[in-house]
Design an enzyme around this catalytic site. Structure first.
Site, short mmCIF file in Angstrom:
data_model
loop_
_atom_site.label_atom_id
_atom_site.label_comp_id
_atom_site.label_asym_id
_atom_site.label_seq_id
_atom_site.Cartn_x
_atom_site.Cartn_y
_atom_site.Cartn_z
N ASP B 127 0.80 -1.24 0.00
CA ASP B 127 0.00 0.00 0.00
C ASP B 127 0.83 1.28 0.00
O ASP B 127 0.34 2.34 0.35
CB ASP B 127 -0.96 -0.02 1.20
N GLU B 128 2.09 1.18 -0.38
CA GLU B 128 2.94 2.37 -0.44
C GLU B 128 3.74 2.37 -1.74
O GLU B 128 4.33 1.35 -2.10
CB GLU B 128 3.95 2.36 0.72
#
Lengths: 372, 428
Positions: B127-128
């Site tokens: 998620d980054e």
């Protein structure tokens, strides 16, 4: 303890022993050398717990005793001392050196703290000339494994039997084996797996012309010649059956000038992959072609003349393995034997006519799969 | 040192780095409570309507929190916390499992969207994502860096339904720290030249790369905040932490970070791990779970055409002590049989070192190379040496599972354990 020793003898003893001292250790006494002064002279010992070295040097001992003192520092001091007799005494746990007008005091540790070297009996041992031993070690120990996953391959297999002595080393990809004639003995065949660090000490400390006596006691082996002794722990376990992997049915033979092959392989290795060192060897009548194709880098091609018998063959190798083996071949020409691209290739020296010495030297190298 | 570099005043970002080239424009795109968002999107009528939501672990309190809604975070709950503890802090929270497949798909969608918006995209986790927009200034005309970040935020939301926060600056570390300040659903840009002042405001534990071991060493020296480090002479830092770590720390404390954003960073490891519903101490049971994990890892390796040289087994005891054991082999491997032989030895070592009772077990394969990289044939057969037979067997099993389903062909002990499940799945 109180003795006087020539600077040369002191230096000789320290130089012999200090190479066995570990550079980093959690046990401080292992950084020290054990001095033991007796009526017969002075004994110096050093060990890293796996391999130990002991040497006896002449000295004029006026008071017997023992102490351990920092090995590297003593060696550095001995190197810088003037060429005059050195008087060594102890005061408590301190060692004192006087030479000409130089004077040193170093902190030592009691000799009781020093590990006992294995008590190996040499009376019932084996004998070998330094020349034989050094040649065996030189031609095989390069092939030992440095990987931790299979500890047994981290040692050199040494087989002693009636009339023969053999060393074998392998990392599971390539193998070196040398057999030499030895004096017949009443011993049954024995096998030891010796750490290469011990064999390095043997190479360093014993000369070609020396007679070396080898003794075993339990899990330890000792080498002795003159006043110098090397001790080592043996690697336990059973060595893989090397004889089974030596090809007997190779049917393609190439005889080639060693230096020519070595330089061609070295040229190809420049362009080979850093990881696999993969090169392709193609053999056909009178010609060996070497090719490299490395994605993202480029390619290379070379040709050399060979005497080749058998069907054409294409086979892949790790260039580093080939180069390493060729470096230990002492003859002008070498013979390469093949069966198929997935089978072990053999490399052996080609000795001239009438050079039969009874020495057998054979190296094996497993191919690298070729990518098409 | 070149003239150009000497011209940089000491103490400003870039003084110690390769400063050639333009000022970097780096963004970290961080999905807001990603697992919670995905869980809600997957079930808008149910989970989507629960404000106090925790994703990860089980309702009876096993496992750890993967993500918690902002409402739950207000109770002091954070990701990585054991679910049981989270439920003590916020008893009304609803626990749902991680929607794994949906998370991979949504993550892939976000990445695809970002790849249309930025020349360089580096996934840092599921998620980054780091973006490097250096050199795109003219493409967007008069748009400021901050406006660009807002535009990216809106586009990602429109295309993927995922809300993200963006941090921006001249360094990856600055972007990462700024993203933390931008949350939720915001943008925070640190202008060039302000890095040092910006970083000064953080605790050392906030700095990316400061792990628990280093942190406790820092705390021993009464260093808690970035400004504490700046107040100490470098010589002392060197004496305390060694030259490499001291320099690293001092650079970070001054806002310096030489690492670049790299697109398509190659996969570094393949792993599978699991927290059990109850602590396990049965050796056979642990070995069976390890075998199942090996099957997953092996299959992923082969699907991606990779081989691994290093195998690592990780365990966590009930007191949360994590231990790892790893082995690097002479040749890279891909077959289940050799992976398992190595992993099993490592598990034995771990169980010998620590308690025989575990709450988590995992296996990972690293030092990856593509399957064409190996090819060295072995002289001897050995359990740690992979043969063509081992590889073919694993590949054939893949084919069968591909055609008839994942459970179509499994080792007997795994079949037994799935027939009589004892602990079932926990967390990845």
């Amino acid at each position: 303890m109180n003795f006087t020793i020539t600077r040369q003898n002191l230096h000789k003893g320290l130089a012999a022993v200090s190479a066995s001292i570990p550079t980093k250790t959690t046990l401080p006494v292992l950084s020290n050398i054990l001095f033991e002064a007796t009526s017969e002279g002075v004994r110096m010992s050093g060990t890293d717990l796996d391999v130990g070295v002991r040497i006896q040097v002449p000295a004029d001992v006026s008071l017997e005793g023992s102490l351990t003192a920092p090995g590297k520092k003593l060696q550095e001091i001995a190197r810088e001392l003037p060429d005059e007799p050195v008087r060594i005494t102890t005061q408590g746990d301190q060692i004192e050196l006087r030479c000409g007008r130089s004077h040193f005091k170093l902190n030592g540790l009691p000799s009781e703290d020093f590990p006992t070297l294995p008590a190996v009996s040499f009376e019932s041992g084996w004998q070998a000339t330094g020349e034989t031993l050094l040649s065996l070690i030189h031609h095989t120990s390069f092939a030992v494994s440095t990987e931790e996953s299979r500890p047994i391959l981290n040692g050199v297999l040494w087989e002693l039997s009636d009339g023969q002595m053999r060393m074998v080393a392998t990392n599971g990809h390539r193998l070196a084996k040398m057999t030499v004639p030895a004096a017949s003995s009443s011993h049954t065949t024995v096998q030891f797996i010796v750490p290469p660090a011990a064999l390095q000490q043997v190479q360093r400390l014993f000369g070609k012309e020396e007679e070396v006596v080898v003794g075993q006691e339990g899990n330890h082996l000792g080498f002795r010649s003159g006043g110098t002794e090397v001790y080592t722990r043996l690697i336990e376990g059973s060595y893989p059956n090397y004889d089974q992997v030596i090809p007997r049915d190779n049917d393609k033979w190439a005889v080639v000038d060693r230096k020519t092959l070595e330089s061609a392989v070295r040229r190809m290795a420049v362009v080979a992959s850093d990881q696999t060192h993969r090169i392709r060897m193609s053999l056909a009548k009178e010609q060996m072609q070497l090719n490299v194709l490395t994605p993202d880098l480029g390619e290379g091609h070379d040709e050399i003349e060979v005497q080749f018998e058998g069907d054409d063959l294409e086979i892949g190798f790790n260039a580093a393995y080939l180069l390493e083996i060729l470096r230990y071949m002492d003859t002008e020409e070498v013979r390469l034997g093949f069966k198929a691209p997935e089978r072990a290739a053999t490399i052996e020296p080609v000795s001239g006519e009438g050079e039969e010495s009874g020495i057998e030297y054979l190296c094996l190298v497993m191919p690298l799969r070729l990518l098409d | 040192m070149t003239e150009a570099r000497r011209a940089v005043p000491p103490g400003t970002p870039g003084a110690e780095e390769a400063t050639e080239g333009p000022t970097r424009r780096i963004l970290l795109v961080d999905c807001d409570m990603f697992f919670v968002q995905v869980a809600r999107l997957e079930d808008p009528a149910g989970v989507g309507k629960i404000p106090l939501l925790v994703v990860g672990g089980t309702p009876d309190g096993r496992g750890v929190i993967t993500s918690a809604s902002y409402e739950v975070r207000g109770y002091g709950v954070h990701s990585g916390m054991p679910t049981a503890r989270a439920l003590r802090l916020c008893p009304e929270a609803t626990v749902v499992p991680v929607p794994r497949e949906a998370c991979s798909l949504r993550s892939r969608a976000v990445r695809d969207a970002l790849e249309r918006l930025s020349p360089i995209v580096e996934p840092a986790s599921i998620d980054e994502f780091y973006l490097d927009l250096t050199g795109t200034e003219r493409m967007f005309g008069s748009e400021t860096f901050e406006e660009t970040a807002h535009r990216i935020r809106e586009r990602v939301l429109a295309e993927t339904e995922i809300s993200v926060s963006l941090g921006g600056g001249t360094r990856k570390m600055i972007a990462k720290l700024a993203a933390g300040r931008a949350k939720p659903a915001g943008v925070r840009i640190v202008p060039p030249g302000d890095e040092s002042d910006f970083v000064r405001d953080f605790d050392l534990e906030d700095l990316p790369g400061v792990g628990p071991v280093f942190l406790s060493a820092l705390r021993e020296k009464e260093l808690r905040r970035v400004e504490d480090v700046l107040a100490v002479e470098e010589e002392w830092l060197v004496r305390w932490f060694g030259r490499t770590r001291a320099r690293w720390l001092r650079d970070r404390a001054r806002g310096l970070d030489p690492t670049l954003v790299q697109s398509g960073t190659a996969r570094k490891s393949v792993s599978s791990e699991r927290t059990f519903r109850r602590d396990l101490d049965d050796r056979t049971e642990l070995e069976t779970i390890l075998l199942e994990q090996v099957l997953t890892v092996g299959r992923t390796l082969r699907q991606r055409g990779l081989r691994a040289r290093t195998v690592t087994v990780k365990s966590r005891s009930p007191d949360f002590r994590t231990r790892t054991a790893s082995r690097t082999l002479p040749e890279a491997i891909e077959s289940d049989s050799v992976l398992y032989t190595v992993a099993r030895q490592l598990l034995k070592e771990l169980l010998g070192r620590g308690t025989p009772r575990l709450r988590l077990l995992g296996v990972s394969a690293s030092s990856l190379a593509d399957d064409g990289a190996g090819g060295q044939l072995p002289l001897f057969d050995h359990p740690l040496v992979e043969t063509e037979r081992d590889r073919t067997l694993s590949q054939l099993m893949d084919v069968v599972r591909e055609r008839f389903g994942g459970d179509a062909l499994l080792p007997g002990r795994v079949v037994e354990s799935t027939r009589h499940p004892k602990d079932a799945d926990g967390e990845m």
